[in-house]
Design a protein around this motif. Structure first.
Motif, PDB file in Angstrom:
ATOM      1  N   SER A  54      -6.860  13.643  -5.100  1.00 43.78           N
ATOM      2  CA  SER A  54      -8.271  14.164  -5.265  1.00 43.78           C
ATOM      3  C   SER A  54      -9.181  13.525  -3.788  1.00 43.78           C
ATOM      4  N   ALA A  55      -8.868  12.394  -3.313  1.00 43.00           N
ATOM      5  CA  ALA A  55      -9.582  11.578  -2.583  1.00 43.00           C
ATOM      6  C   ALA A  55      -9.091  11.562  -1.144  1.00 43.00           C
ATOM      7  N   ILE A  56      -9.654  11.330  -0.103  1.00 42.75           N
ATOM      8  CA  ILE A  56      -9.404  11.323   1.321  1.00 42.75           C
ATOM      9  C   ILE A  56      -8.839  10.422   1.688  1.00 42.75           C
ATOM     10  N   GLY A  57      -9.195   9.139   0.962  1.00 43.89           N
ATOM     11  CA  GLY A  57      -8.844   7.512   1.527  1.00 43.89           C
ATOM     12  C   GLY A  57      -9.499   6.487   0.545  1.00 43.89           C
ATOM     13  N   VAL A  58      -8.779   5.410   0.878  1.00 39.67           N
ATOM     14  CA  VAL A  58      -9.081   4.039   0.434  1.00 39.67           C
ATOM     15  C   VAL A  58     -10.072   3.424   1.320  1.00 39.67           C
ATOM     16  N   LEU A  59     -11.363   3.388   1.039  1.00 44.84           N
ATOM     17  CA  LEU A  59     -12.349   2.993   2.062  1.00 44.84           C
ATOM     18  C   LEU A  59     -12.670   1.406   1.821  1.00 44.84           C
ATOM     19  N   ARG A  60     -12.787   0.819   3.055  1.00 46.94           N
ATOM     20  CA  ARG A  60     -12.977  -0.931   2.766  1.00 46.94           C
ATOM     21  C   ARG A  60     -13.919  -1.092   4.134  1.00 46.94           C
ATOM     22  N   ARG A  61     -14.992  -1.943   4.041  1.00 42.20           N
ATOM     23  CA  ARG A  61     -15.709  -2.430   4.896  1.00 42.20           C
ATOM     24  C   ARG A  61     -15.302  -4.178   5.039  1.00 42.20           C
ATOM     25  N   LEU A  62     -14.550  -4.422   6.107  1.00 43.80           N
ATOM     26  CA  LEU A  62     -13.928  -5.813   6.192  1.00 43.80           C
ATOM     27  C   LEU A  62     -15.152  -6.871   6.327  1.00 43.80           C
ATOM     28  N   THR A  63     -15.039  -8.013   5.503  1.00 45.06           N
ATOM     29  CA  THR A  63     -16.103  -9.031   5.451  1.00 45.06           C
ATOM     30  C   THR A  63     -15.612 -10.072   6.569  1.00 45.06           C
ATOM     31  N   VAL A  64     -14.294 -10.313   6.769  1.00 43.00           N
ATOM     32  CA  VAL A  64     -13.773 -11.216   7.509  1.00 43.00           C
ATOM     33  C   VAL A  64     -13.109 -10.383   8.641  1.00 43.00           C
ATOM     34  N   ALA A  65     -12.605 -11.269  10.069  1.00 40.70           N
ATOM     35  CA  ALA A  65     -11.959 -10.348  10.933  1.00 40.70           C
ATOM     36  C   ALA A  65     -10.459 -10.339  10.294  1.00 40.70           C
ATOM     37  N   THR A  66      -9.912  -9.282  10.793  1.00 43.67           N
ATOM     38  CA  THR A  66      -8.178  -8.920  10.053  1.00 43.67           C
ATOM     39  C   THR A  66      -7.666  -8.353  11.188  1.00 43.67           C
ATOM     40  N   GLU A  67      -6.260  -8.949  11.180  1.00 39.86           N
ATOM     41  CA  GLU A  67      -5.376  -8.257  12.172  1.00 39.86           C
ATOM     42  C   GLU A  67      -4.690  -7.002  11.412  1.00 39.86           C
ATOM     43  N   ILE A  68      -4.435  -5.978  11.879  1.00 42.59           N
ATOM     44  CA  ILE A  68      -3.671  -5.106  11.523  1.00 42.59           C
ATOM     45  C   ILE A  68      -3.026  -4.248  12.510  1.00 42.59           C
ATOM     46  N   GLY A  69      -1.680  -4.278  12.518  1.00 43.75           N
ATOM     47  CA  GLY A  69      -0.874  -3.505  13.438  1.00 43.75           C
ATOM     48  C   GLY A  69      -1.238  -3.947  14.738  1.00 43.75           C
ATOM     49  N   GLY A  70      -1.310  -5.021  14.926  1.00 41.20           N
ATOM     50  CA  GLY A  70      -1.607  -5.605  16.448  1.00 41.20           C
ATOM     51  C   GLY A  70      -2.894  -5.660  16.979  1.00 41.20           C
ATOM     52  N   HIS A  71      -3.913  -5.119  15.904  1.00 43.10           N
ATOM     53  CA  HIS A  71      -5.406  -5.059  16.423  1.00 43.10           C
ATOM     54  C   HIS A  71      -6.186  -5.954  15.643  1.00 43.10           C
ATOM     55  N   THR A  72      -7.062  -6.795  16.131  1.00 39.83           N
ATOM     56  CA  THR A  72      -8.056  -7.748  15.444  1.00 39.83           C
ATOM     57  C   THR A  72      -9.416  -6.735  15.146  1.00 39.83           C
ATOM     58  N   LEU A  73      -9.438  -6.563  13.906  1.00 41.40           N
ATOM     59  CA  LEU A  73     -10.635  -5.821  13.577  1.00 41.40           C
ATOM     60  C   LEU A  73     -11.733  -6.617  13.189  1.00 41.40           C
ATOM     61  N   GLU A  74     -12.930  -6.692  13.700  1.00 41.64           N
ATOM     62  CA  GLU A  74     -14.031  -7.431  13.314  1.00 41.64           C
ATOM     63  C   GLU A  74     -14.655  -7.330  12.029  1.00 41.64           C
ATOM     64  N   SER A  75     -15.129  -8.491  11.416  1.00 43.80           N
ATOM     65  CA  SER A  75     -15.942  -8.181  10.240  1.00 43.80           C
ATOM     66  C   SER A  75     -17.092  -7.160  10.355  1.00 43.80           C
ATOM     67  N   GLY A  76     -17.247  -6.355   9.302  1.00 41.44           N
ATOM     68  CA  GLY A  76     -18.119  -5.117   9.397  1.00 41.44           C
ATOM     69  C   GLY A  76     -17.325  -3.765   9.649  1.00 41.44           C
ATOM     70  N   THR A  77     -16.102  -3.723  10.083  1.00 41.40           N
ATOM     71  CA  THR A  77     -15.479  -2.757  10.387  1.00 41.40           C
ATOM     72  C   THR A  77     -15.018  -2.060   9.363  1.00 41.40           C
ATOM     73  N   VAL A  78     -15.325  -0.525   9.249  1.00 44.51           N
ATOM     74  CA  VAL A  78     -14.955   0.167   8.170  1.00 44.51           C
ATOM     75  C   VAL A  78     -13.547   0.800   8.455  1.00 44.51           C
ATOM     76  N   THR A  79     -12.631   0.677   7.433  1.00 48.30           N
ATOM     77  CA  THR A  79     -11.211   0.911   7.327  1.00 48.30           C
ATOM     78  C   THR A  79     -11.072   2.252   6.284  1.00 48.30           C
ATOM     79  N   MET A  80     -10.193   2.942   6.698  1.00 48.44           N
ATOM     80  CA  MET A  80      -9.601   3.869   5.508  1.00 48.44           C
ATOM     81  C   MET A  80      -8.173   4.174   5.874  1.00 48.44           C
ATOM     82  N   VAL A  81      -7.542   4.097   4.477  1.00 45.03           N
ATOM     83  CA  VAL A  81      -6.154   4.177   4.368  1.00 45.03           C
ATOM     84  C   VAL A  81      -6.045   5.758   3.808  1.00 45.03           C
ATOM     85  N   PRO A  82      -5.705   6.942   4.674  1.00 43.70           N
ATOM     86  CA  PRO A  82      -5.743   8.199   4.388  1.00 43.70           C
ATOM     87  C   PRO A  82      -4.528   8.342   3.222  1.00 43.70           C
TER      88      PRO A  82
END
Length: 426
Positions: free
Chosen positions: A301-329
């Protein structure tokens, strides 16, 4: 201060990306993943940059990141600006914990399962009004069932007001066709203000009915049953408008996903008579559950799992800063050939045979972690009541030679033609 560097992604304008994602989300995401890899950035009209994490393994910690490392409510409000930050759907942290724990027991399986026959009775009444032997659209009719179930069996509203409230809810979010754009909020220029005016106009009759119900319950010695009774008892001093905001966000989160799920399962049955035969056969609950699981794998039913990061997080070799919105499709990871054999084929046996080995982190129809859908037991009970009721009353047939494509409306994946079928008396 250096500008955060986001993962690479398509360079086309925000309107082009928004339209592409909404018109054919699965194909569009697959093309982007093929070009940019498993982690890439998309830019949509009203949401700003969203980092898509398209590999189930890389993404497996994101659903559980809330509340310690990420917030779901803030990310959701970016997609659905009408979601109240006080509500279960749109809140974060302590506010979310308070809102969820207050009513969580009312959505538990043991509390919901006893309502199955009442839900089936509601479905039977609606089915009696469905047209026969001519095309009909399933999505609005499934939404009407879901609305009435929510009003009577979840909110606990009875009598004539229940019917009026269900009818008013039906017009709250309904948009003809499939607009291929995100939902603008009041701050998004002229379009956002126009949408907000339309939403407020549709919201008014729903709010009036809810406020009247709240007033009646506050005057009674017993606030009554259901979620509404629980909220009235817990929030004696909160103005009725505040309770209405919480309830509207809850019903919006319950309305469209449930209607979409019921529609997708019904379309699968209409397209494959063998599925209906298996459900009518002696396979029992395990076969029925496998059919539903597989339908929701192919068409969540839903397009994705949405999260706004509150701490810097490394995913797949990328460092995503706090405040970044992520989506697991969700539709992407549930059809990823790395984790699903024959990913685009309807194979209910993958949920029965251990040899198919469906990995848990690649099945997210109800999200995951602390923000896993509160209404999951209700969804299973409602599917288990409505689908057999439909099958016992009518034979569904497809309209047109090809299955309907998934399109994105808001954050919900729906059939492009709203589930066009025919219904014949069985």
């Amino acid at each position: 201060m250096p500008i955060p560097v986001l993962p690479d992604g398509p360079r086309s304008g925000r309107l082009v990306q928004t339209v592409g994602l909404h018109r054919d989300p699965l194909a569009w995401l697959r093309r982007r993943q093929g070009r940019f890899g498993d982690v890439f950035t998309i830019r949509l009209l009203t949401t700003g940059p969203v980092v898509v994490v398209a590999d189930a393994v890389l993404a497996q910690d994101l659903p559980a990141a809330d509340p310690a490392l990420a917030h779901a409510g803030a990310a959701r409000r970016g997609m659905l600006p009408m979601a109240s930050p006080r509500s279960i759907f749109g809140s974060d942290g302590d506010e979310h914990h308070r809102a969820r724990t207050r009513v969580e027991d009312l959505f538990a399986l043991d509390a919901i399962a006893g309502r199955r026959e009442a839900i089936a009775e509601i479905a039977r009444a609606h089915l009696a009004r469905w047209p026969r032997d001519r095309p009909l659209r399933l999505l609005p009719r499934m939404r009407a069932i879901a609305d009435e179930v929510f009003v009577r069996e979840v909110l606990g509203v009875c009598g004539p007001r229940a019917g009026a409230l269900a009818a008013s809810i039906g017009g709250l979010l309904w948009t003809p066709g499939n607009p291929p754009v995100t939902i603008p909020g009041p701050s998004d220029g002229l379009a956002g203000r126009a949408v907000d005016v339309a939403y407020r106009r549709r919201r008014a009759p729903v709010a009036r009915l809810l406020e009247a119900e709240i007033a009646d319950r506050r005057q009674a010695a017993d606030p009554g049953r259901g979620v509404l009774g629980r909220l009235v008892a817990a929030e004696r001093e909160l103005p009725a408008e505040g309770l209405v905001e919480e309830l509207l966000a809850l019903l919006m989160a319950a309305q469209e996903p449930m209607a979409a799920a019921l529609t997708w399962v019904s379309l699968r049955i209409a397209a494959e008579p063998s599925v209906a035969a298996r459900l009518h056969g002696d396979g029992g609950d395990d076969v029925a559950a496998a059919v539903v699981h597989e339908s929701l794998r192919l068409h969540p039913s839903a397009i994705g799992v949405l999260r706004r990061l509150t701490v810097a997080t490394e995913i797949g070799g990328h460092t995503l800063e706090s405040g970044t919105v992520t989506m697991v499709p969700i539709p992407f990871v549930q059809r990823d050939p790395r984790y699903h054999r024959e990913p685009d084929a309807f194979r209910p046996e993958r949920h029965l045979d251990p040899a198919w080995s469906v990995p848990e982190h690649a099945m997210l129809p109800f999200g995951g972690g602390a923000r896993r859908c509160l209404g999951e037991p209700l969804a299973w009970t409602q599917i288990g009541a409505v689908i057999p009721t439909v099958l016992s009353a009518v034979t569904l047939g497809t309209v047109g030679p090809r299955p309907e494509k998934m399109v994105l409306r808001g954050t919900i994946l729906v059939p492009r033609r709203s589930g066009l079928v025919t219904a014949q008396d069985r």
